[in-house]
Enzyme design. Sequence first.
Site, PDB file in Angstrom:
ATOM      1  N   HIS A 150      72.424  33.723  61.442  1.00 22.00           N
ATOM      2  CA  HIS A 150      73.316  33.497  60.299  1.00 22.00           C
ATOM      3  C   HIS A 150      73.254  34.646  59.303  1.00 22.00           C
ATOM      4  O   HIS A 150      72.525  35.633  59.498  1.00 22.00           O
ATOM      5  CB  HIS A 150      72.982  32.166  59.608  1.00 22.00           C
ATOM      6  CG  HIS A 150      71.564  32.050  59.111  1.00 22.00           C
ATOM      7  ND1 HIS A 150      71.038  32.843  58.132  1.00 22.00           N
ATOM      8  CD2 HIS A 150      70.573  31.177  59.455  1.00 22.00           C
ATOM      9  CE1 HIS A 150      69.801  32.486  57.881  1.00 22.00           C
ATOM     10  NE2 HIS A 150      69.481  31.476  58.677  1.00 22.00           N
TER      11      HIS A 150
ATOM     12  N   CYS B  25      64.912  31.150  61.814  1.00 17.98           N
ATOM     13  CA  CYS B  25      66.205  31.688  62.257  1.00 17.98           C
ATOM     14  C   CYS B  25      66.194  33.214  62.217  1.00 17.98           C
ATOM     15  O   CYS B  25      65.216  33.839  61.800  1.00 17.98           O
ATOM     16  CB  CYS B  25      67.323  31.153  61.362  1.00 17.98           C
ATOM     17  SG  CYS B  25      67.470  29.346  61.389  1.00 17.98           S
TER      18      CYS B  25
END
Length: 500
Positions: free
Chosen positions: A149, A157
């Site tokens: 992201h 992440c």
Amino acid sequence: MSVRPFAAAGLVAVAMSLGACQDSGMLGGVSARSLAPIPAQTLALMQTKSMSQSDPILIRAYKKEAEMEVWKRNSSGQYALLKTFPICRWSGQLGPKMKEGDRQAPEGFYTIAPGQMNPNSAYYLSFDVGYPNAVDRAKGGTGKYIMVHGTCSSAGCFAMTDASMAEVYAIARDAFQGGQRAFQFQSYPFRMTAQNMAKFRNDPNAPFWRNLKEGSDYFEALKEEPRTAACGTKYVFGGSDVAAGSCTPRVDPLVAEKRETDNRQIAELVAKGEKATRVLYADGSGNAVFRPQAPQSAFASLTDGDKEKELAYSAKEYSRHNLGDVSRPESLVAGPQEIEIDAKGRPVLVAAAAPNAPGPTKLAAAALTKKNAKGKGGPAASGPTLLAAQEPAPEAKPAAPARIAVADADGDPGAYQKLLGNLFGKSEAAPAAPTPVAEAAPAAQPEAKPASATPSTRIAARHAARASEVTETAATSKKTEAPKRHADAAAKTEKLRDKN
């Protein structure tokens, strides 16, 4: 005006294909930022590499190097590297994700379908990597919503910054629109080179990383997306036989050749003394281009000035981007620590010692380890192996040997005169011995020992005694010889008288 209804219908179709969610940033069901075109500079790069924006893609991520590569199939039918993006932030340590909340960015081979694309992400744009996959689940892995992201904040992440994520998202979106059903996302701890495999050979995750390297070798040797399958807790890679469910797929000759070459290089590096290491992070890392750059000297060498050209991206370009939220910046300041480990993965601490200092004996090392373990309240085996070289004692310079002259019968002719002078009636005093010389410090003159202590003195004494004995014998015979002559003469006279 008649174009608007058609455009709106197209946006709705894209939203359905991407599995989008509703939020306040949507335009006709799709966020405006998810529709941003691929930058013109990247499109021009595709043309130079015989690619089109609708060709299939494949993405590879490397945690240690903090880089993400976008590969694209070209006109030859093979994949080629399109562009490398620096990763702004990943969290955790090198190694696979095991459970929810461990802040680990996953490692493995994942499949991203259109439904995993999120155009309305709270982190600008994103796609779900698909963790846990079949291998992760076989190992008991838990967790969800592991994303690639925007922004620069990570809790498991890969955070790319908004600008980079917009470009990656657009490239993937156009590949889906070109007919690609899903693309492969390969996540590695580091680049699968022989150098890295030799360095990290004793890491607890080394067996898993060797399994990942099998898939990496397949892709790098053939430039084709490997088919993957889970056989227990391991990946298998190959072609149609893997797709058919084989756990012992045929190995392509080019793949086998690459593996053999790499294994030979690994063995050579280990034989040359390549240290086994492990890298520890406070909480993950990120690419150095996003950190404040130190000002360069006006007199920097040409070599230093060319360092930026070695990167696949411009450090100046990415440092200008707004990073947004940065997770745990204090852990980035700490930086990674690389430690040496033994064959069992335990740290090896070597204390500094003088270059010429002798190493400790095995007994001393064992005693030191045992002592440390007692101090910590645990067995010696549980702590790090400590090889501490003892500090050498100050090396004492040997004093210069004192040159002392000692009078003896062999070296001093006067000694014979001292010994034999009285025997032969000589009362002359022997010359005085020379004054002793001592370079280190003045030394008292040692008294000469009797010369009879030496072999030459004893020989001289025997000669003197024999000479004295001969003299005494001669004197005695002179005293007794005269009366005897007188007595013989008297006897002869008496005999003559008797005859007459």
